[in-house]
Design a protein around this motif. Structure first.
Motif: not given
Length: 739
Positions: A508-529
């Protein structure tokens, strides 16, 4: 005919025996009912097949809203009563017509299954049971797997379970028709019902453990198939920034390090899907716009470092915005407005934005670039079904194999003297060449020869990239505003990838909370970049969908192992030097295929909506056309740039000379830059039209995300998307991060 008890009828017959002999002779002789003790469940199953018997008197653990029997002529599916609805546990004697003693439920629920699927036990008279699996998930018309029980696939009352009739042969050799509920025609169940995390069609499931050696192999395979997306962006931006070959090698090593770190972080703390993170093409277009701005193109001293620090500051600001978008839960609200009709043209525009760069750059050395493009197409299309030792090497390793073969071919051309011109040296910069004949061949020697790069000689054997290695980032409002909007586009791109990959990998697809968590972590990873200085932000690579589909490998452990090797390679400076030595024309040829693949993956997202809908076709067509035409309008206001910059960089130089000229130079720069990028214009047009033009949920293909209740009730979903136990207690204090 009035209903009544058969015993009453027998008593009346007995009382009138004297005058009702004729009536007694008419009644059938009834034997006392004796339960059969030696009954075989196989005979019961065979009888049920032959007669088409389906019991609908007892309760069931399904989630349907009403009771409905299967009709083989119409193909309508089973729907059972809700678990909270009480149903009579009554058995009727088919001969006497009276009730039998209660022997329990005819259809019992197997409480041992905790994967969201019920198991129907059809009991015989002796209590022997025949277990039949009942799939509770439902597949909507848009291909989304629906876990809840709202009775629709995408909000429009689509029947929940589709039965498939399978021909089988019984013991007598006769063909029977066996009805299996919730099964694919191929015989594979949709999703998984065990704790292994193995999904149909995948060699290695999300949570499988195939062994240490297999994990290393699959991890390296996964990253090699994505090589074109991981290492070729520095080959484009560093020369445009005025960097040396050594700078190119350093940026490539930094990119490998950031990609490895961010992939591991996303595998454990993001969506937990096997998605490779890296330098995204979404950030390549704004980087080229900033690089080719008038303020930076005229720099002479430390040009590369100054532009890199400018990019670092903009990426950090955009990443902070993206992290806030995810951690605050705003992304969960925004998901209601992001649908396939928005994602498809936006992702396609990311690839189409580089049509003016692709072959114009590759055409600088057609004798190398054309064979490479043909070889990639040969491997991916014509040889995709060829298997060597059980592995489809040509399909999986199309890009690395083609690059190695063509690079070797270019090496022999260089060694054979194909690019040797009398009195001309490839080591002399073109600006210092005085002979007119050599000046004409300088461009060819630079782009075609394999020995012009001195990265191997200049790079150290061991070098560890570190934060702020280019200096302190520079922050400007105009570039920061550009990256904020671009980070929003990157989030939309990632949402489409999350949904597509989840249907390939998980049940099944993830929940909206999991998607938000993934987007938040992508922002943190872009900060590392931004801190390390890779030149672009980090995001989920769109090509993950294609890689998982062709490799059939969906294991997060294998992706983590591959990321560890990527980190190890980043510490070896010579690895970056080898990759930096790839001729630019060869790199541009690979990018032509990769960008075309991004366009195809974006368009394929429309499979979750009604592709034949005039509404959807119009929105996608208008979005793509205006996404290419409006930037062309903004790009024509730069007469000086066409004389200074190469033709393939002219479309990215509209930030300083666009038509918008207000009192604020910062606003002018940002708006002209944003409106000159195809992906931004396409996203804005598609987002506006899709959320204002009327259309049903089914027609729009609204994304169906799992609910928190589904994850709580399904242990397999918890294992797929929930955070590790040690950090779950820390992160789940915020509801927007819990699964």
């Amino acid at each position: 005919m009035e209903t009544g008890s058969s015993s009453d009828s027998l008593e009346k017959a007995g009382s009138s025996r004297g005058r009702g002999s004729k009536l007694g002779s008419m009644l059938p002789k009834i034997e006392p009912f004796v339960p059969k003790r030696d009954h075989s469940p196989r005979e019961l199953r065979s009888w049920a097949k032959r007669t088409g018997f389906v019991s609908y008197l007892s309760g069931e653990t399904g989630t349907a809203t009403s009771t409905q029997r299967f009709d083989t002529s119409t193909g309508t599916g089973f729907q059972f009563q809700r678990p909270d609805a009480s149903s009579p546990k009554i058995e009727i004697d088919p001969i006497l017509g009276r009730t039998r003693p209660n022997r329990g439920m005819e259809i019992e629920t197997d409480s041992g299954s905790g994967s969201g699927r019920g198991r129907r036990t059809v009991a015989d008279e002796n209590g022997n049971g025949l277990v039949e699996k009942v799939e509770e998930r439902k597949t909507g018309l848009n291909g989304n797997v629906v876990a809840n029980g709202n009775g629709n696939g995408n909000g429009n009352g689509v029947p929940g379970v589709t039965p498939v009739v399978v021909e089988q042969t019984n013991e007598e050799g006769k063909g029977d028709r066996d009805v299996e509920v919730g099964m694919y025609p191929g015989g594979e169940e949709q999703g998984h019902g065990s704790w292994s995390g193995h999904h149909p069609g995948m060699k290695v499931g999300l949570r499988d453990n195939p062994g240490f050696g297999a994990l290393i192999y699959y991890g390296l395979q996964h990253f090699l198939s994505l090589a074109g997306s991981l290492v070729f962006i520095p080959l484009v931006i560093v020369p445009a920034m005025g960097g040396t070959d050594k700078d190119t090698a350093t940026v490539i090593s930094t990119t490998l390090l950031i990609s490895g770190i961010t992939t591991i972080l996303h595998s454990y703390f993001g969506t937990r899907l096997p998605l490779v993170q890296g330098s995204s093409f979404v950030y390549l277009a704004p980087a080229l716009v900033i690089i080719n701005a008038r303020d930076y193109r005229n720099l002479t001293e430390h040009k590369f470092r100054h532009i890199m620090r400018e990019l670092q500051g903009a990426i950090i600001v955009g990443s902070v915005f993206q992290s806030i978008l995810g951690f605050s839960g705003l992304m969960s609200l925004l998901l209601r407005l992001i649908n396939p009709v928005v994602v498809a043209p936006t992702v396609a525009a990311v690839g189409l934005a580089f049509f003016s760069y692709g072959f114009p750059q590759a055409g600088s050395c057609v004798e190398v670039s054309v064979p490479l493009i043909l070889l990639v197409l040969l491997c991916t299309l014509y040889l995709r079904g060829v298997s060597i030792f059980g592995h489809r090497l040509f399909r999986i390793y199309a890009v690395p194999l083609s690059v190695m073969i063509t690079w070797t071919y270019a090496f022999f051309l260089t060694a054979g003297g194909a690019y040797d011109y009398k009195g001309c040296s490839p080591d002399i910069p073109s600006s210092n060449i005085l002979v007119d004949e050599c000046r004409k061949h300088a461009y060819t020697m630079k782009h075609c020869r394999t020995d012009v790069s001195n990265a191997w000689r200049a790079a150290a054997w061991v070098r560890i990239p570190y934060p702020l290695q280019w200096g302190v980032p520079i922050f400007h409002f105009r570039t920061s505003l550009i990256m904020i909007i671009v980070s929003l586009v990157a989030s939309v791109d990632s949402v489409g990838t999350y949904h597509s990959v989840s249907l390939l990998v998980s049940s099944k697809p993830p929940t909206p909370q999991v998607v938000s968590r993934g987007i938040a972590l992508e922002g943190f990873c872009s900060m590392l970049a931004g801190l390390w200085g890779s030149g672009t932000g980090s995001a989920t690579l769109t090509e993950n969908t294609h890689t998982i589909n062709i490799t059939k490998m969906a294991n997060r452990r294998a992706v983590v192992f591959g990321a560890l090797f990527l980190i190890l390679f980043s510490f070896v400076g010579k690895v970056g030097a080898i990759l930096a030595s790839i001729p630019l024309s060869l790199a541009a040829s690979v990018l032509c295929f990769t960008w075309a693949l991004v366009v195809a993956l974006g368009i394929s997202t429309l499979q979750y909506s009604e592709r034949a809908s005039f509404r959807n076709m119009t929105i996608v067509g208008v979005s793509l056309f205006l996404g290419l035409s409006i930037p062309a309008y903004f790009q024509q206001y730069q007469p000086e740039s066409s004389l200074i910059l190469p033709s393939y960089f002219v479309p990215y130089a509209a930030a300083s000379d666009g038509p918008l000229q207000s009192a604020s130079q910062q606003i002018n720069f940002a708006i002209n830059a944003l409106m000159s990028m195809s992906m931004v214009v396409t996203f804005l047009v598609a987002f506006l039209l899709d959320n204002t033009v009327p259309g049903s949920r089914q027609e729009r293909g609204v994304y169906i995300w799992s609910r928190s209740e589904d994850v709580a009730a399904d242990p397999s979903l918890q294992a797929d998307y929930s955070l590790p136990r040690k950090c779950a207690s820390l992160c789940c204090c915020s509801r927007c991060l819990c699964a």
